[in-house]
Scaffold this motif. Structure first.
Motif, short mmCIF file in Angstrom:
data_model
loop_
_atom_site.label_atom_id
_atom_site.label_comp_id
_atom_site.label_asym_id
_atom_site.label_seq_id
_atom_site.Cartn_x
_atom_site.Cartn_y
_atom_site.Cartn_z
N MET A 145 91.65 51.37 15.23
CA MET A 145 92.38 50.19 14.78
C MET A 145 93.60 50.00 15.66
N SER A 146 93.99 48.75 15.83
CA SER A 146 95.19 48.48 16.62
C SER A 146 95.89 47.23 16.14
N VAL A 147 97.16 47.14 16.47
CA VAL A 147 97.97 45.95 16.23
C VAL A 147 99.02 45.91 17.33
N SER A 148 99.32 44.70 17.81
CA SER A 148 100.39 44.57 18.79
C SER A 148 101.11 43.25 18.58
N VAL A 149 102.40 43.26 18.93
CA VAL A 149 103.24 42.07 18.89
C VAL A 149 103.97 42.00 20.21
N ARG A 206 107.65 36.54 23.82
CA ARG A 206 107.51 35.90 25.14
C ARG A 206 108.58 36.45 26.08
N GLY A 207 108.13 36.89 27.27
CA GLY A 207 109.04 37.45 28.26
C GLY A 207 109.21 38.96 28.14
N SER A 208 108.57 39.58 27.16
CA SER A 208 108.67 41.03 26.97
C SER A 208 107.29 41.66 26.98
N ARG A 209 107.27 42.98 27.05
CA ARG A 209 106.01 43.71 26.97
C ARG A 209 105.58 43.84 25.51
N PRO A 210 104.26 43.93 25.27
CA PRO A 210 103.81 44.10 23.87
C PRO A 210 104.16 45.49 23.32
N VAL A 211 104.41 45.53 22.02
CA VAL A 211 104.60 46.78 21.30
C VAL A 211 103.31 46.99 20.52
N GLN A 212 102.68 48.17 20.67
CA GLN A 212 101.34 48.38 20.12
C GLN A 212 101.25 49.70 19.35
N ASP A 213 100.42 49.67 18.32
CA ASP A 213 100.00 50.89 17.63
C ASP A 213 98.49 50.90 17.66
N ALA A 264 96.62 49.83 10.78
CA ALA A 264 97.35 50.18 12.00
C ALA A 264 98.69 49.48 11.92
N GLY A 265 99.71 50.16 12.34
CA GLY A 265 101.04 49.58 12.29
C GLY A 265 101.83 50.17 11.15
N PRO A 266 102.96 49.67 10.94
CA PRO A 266 103.52 48.41 11.44
C PRO A 266 104.10 48.54 12.85
N VAL A 267 104.15 47.42 13.54
CA VAL A 267 104.89 47.31 14.79
C VAL A 267 105.88 46.17 14.62
N LYS A 268 107.07 46.37 15.19
CA LYS A 268 108.15 45.40 14.98
C LYS A 268 108.84 45.14 16.31
N VAL A 269 109.13 43.87 16.59
CA VAL A 269 109.87 43.50 17.79
C VAL A 269 110.97 42.52 17.40
N GLY A 289 113.95 37.03 18.14
CA GLY A 289 114.96 35.98 18.11
C GLY A 289 114.28 34.66 17.83
N HIS A 290 114.47 33.70 18.73
CA HIS A 290 113.81 32.39 18.58
C HIS A 290 112.66 32.23 19.56
N ARG A 291 112.19 33.34 20.13
CA ARG A 291 111.08 33.27 21.09
C ARG A 291 109.74 33.28 20.38
N CYS A 292 108.72 32.73 21.03
CA CYS A 292 107.35 32.78 20.52
C CYS A 292 106.86 34.22 20.58
N VAL A 293 105.88 34.53 19.76
CA VAL A 293 105.25 35.84 19.79
C VAL A 293 103.74 35.69 19.86
N TRP A 294 103.09 36.71 20.40
CA TRP A 294 101.62 36.78 20.48
C TRP A 294 101.21 38.04 19.70
N VAL A 295 100.38 37.86 18.69
CA VAL A 295 99.98 38.96 17.82
C VAL A 295 98.49 39.21 18.01
N ARG A 296 98.12 40.49 18.14
CA ARG A 296 96.71 40.88 18.27
C ARG A 296 96.42 42.01 17.29
N GLY A 297 95.18 42.04 16.81
CA GLY A 297 94.76 43.13 15.95
C GLY A 297 93.28 43.38 16.13
N ALA A 298 92.86 44.62 15.88
CA ALA A 298 91.44 44.96 16.04
C ALA A 298 91.08 46.11 15.11
N ILE A 299 89.84 46.08 14.67
CA ILE A 299 89.23 47.18 13.94
C ILE A 299 87.85 47.36 14.54
#
Length: 123
Positions: free
Chosen positions: A71-75, A78-85, A93-98, A101-111
């Motif tokens: 299992m995985s999760v990442s956040v 925008r402009g930063s590296r992903p934080v993943q478990d 899986a997780g939690p992961v926290k970043v 601020g007011h930036r967009c985020v990209w979230v991924r998850g898998a089982i």
């Protein structure tokens, strides 16, 4: 089996049956602070996304707890590296926290081989 053991086993199964699917949300809420802003469903579970004070937190939760599987999760803000478990888990899986601020985020998850990806959200 003694009468006490039978009663305990019966009560345990009733509690599990009554708990139902809402238990995953409650467990994830205990792991991530803030309000739930998005649920990303996929065939084997959900990725639950929470936001509080500029932080975004995410957890991948399996529909059915069972044997250990990848299992995985990442956040990624925008402009930063992903934080993943990522690992071998039975329930989540997780939690992961970043700090986004007011930036967009990209979230991924898998089982196992099933996954979900949000694209840029919460802009």
């Amino acid at each position: 089996m003694s009468g006490t053991s039978v009663l305990a086993a019966t009560l345990a199964s009733v509690v599990v049956a009554l708990a139902g699917p809402g238990v995953a949300d409650a467990d994830a809420a205990a792991l991530c602070a803030g309000r739930k802003v998005r649920t990303l469903p996929f065939s084997t579970g959900d990725v639950l996304v929470y936001k509080k004070s500029g932080y975004v937190c995410a957890v991948t939760v399996a529909d059915k707890a069972g044997s250990r599987r990848t299992m995985s999760v990442s956040v990624q803000a925008r402009g930063s590296r992903p934080v993943q478990d990522k690992g071998q888990y039975t329930q989540h899986a997780g939690p992961v926290k970043v700090h986004a601020g007011h930036r967009c985020v990209w979230v991924r998850g898998a089982i196992a081989s099933k996954s979900v990806s949000s694209g840029w959200i919460l802009c």
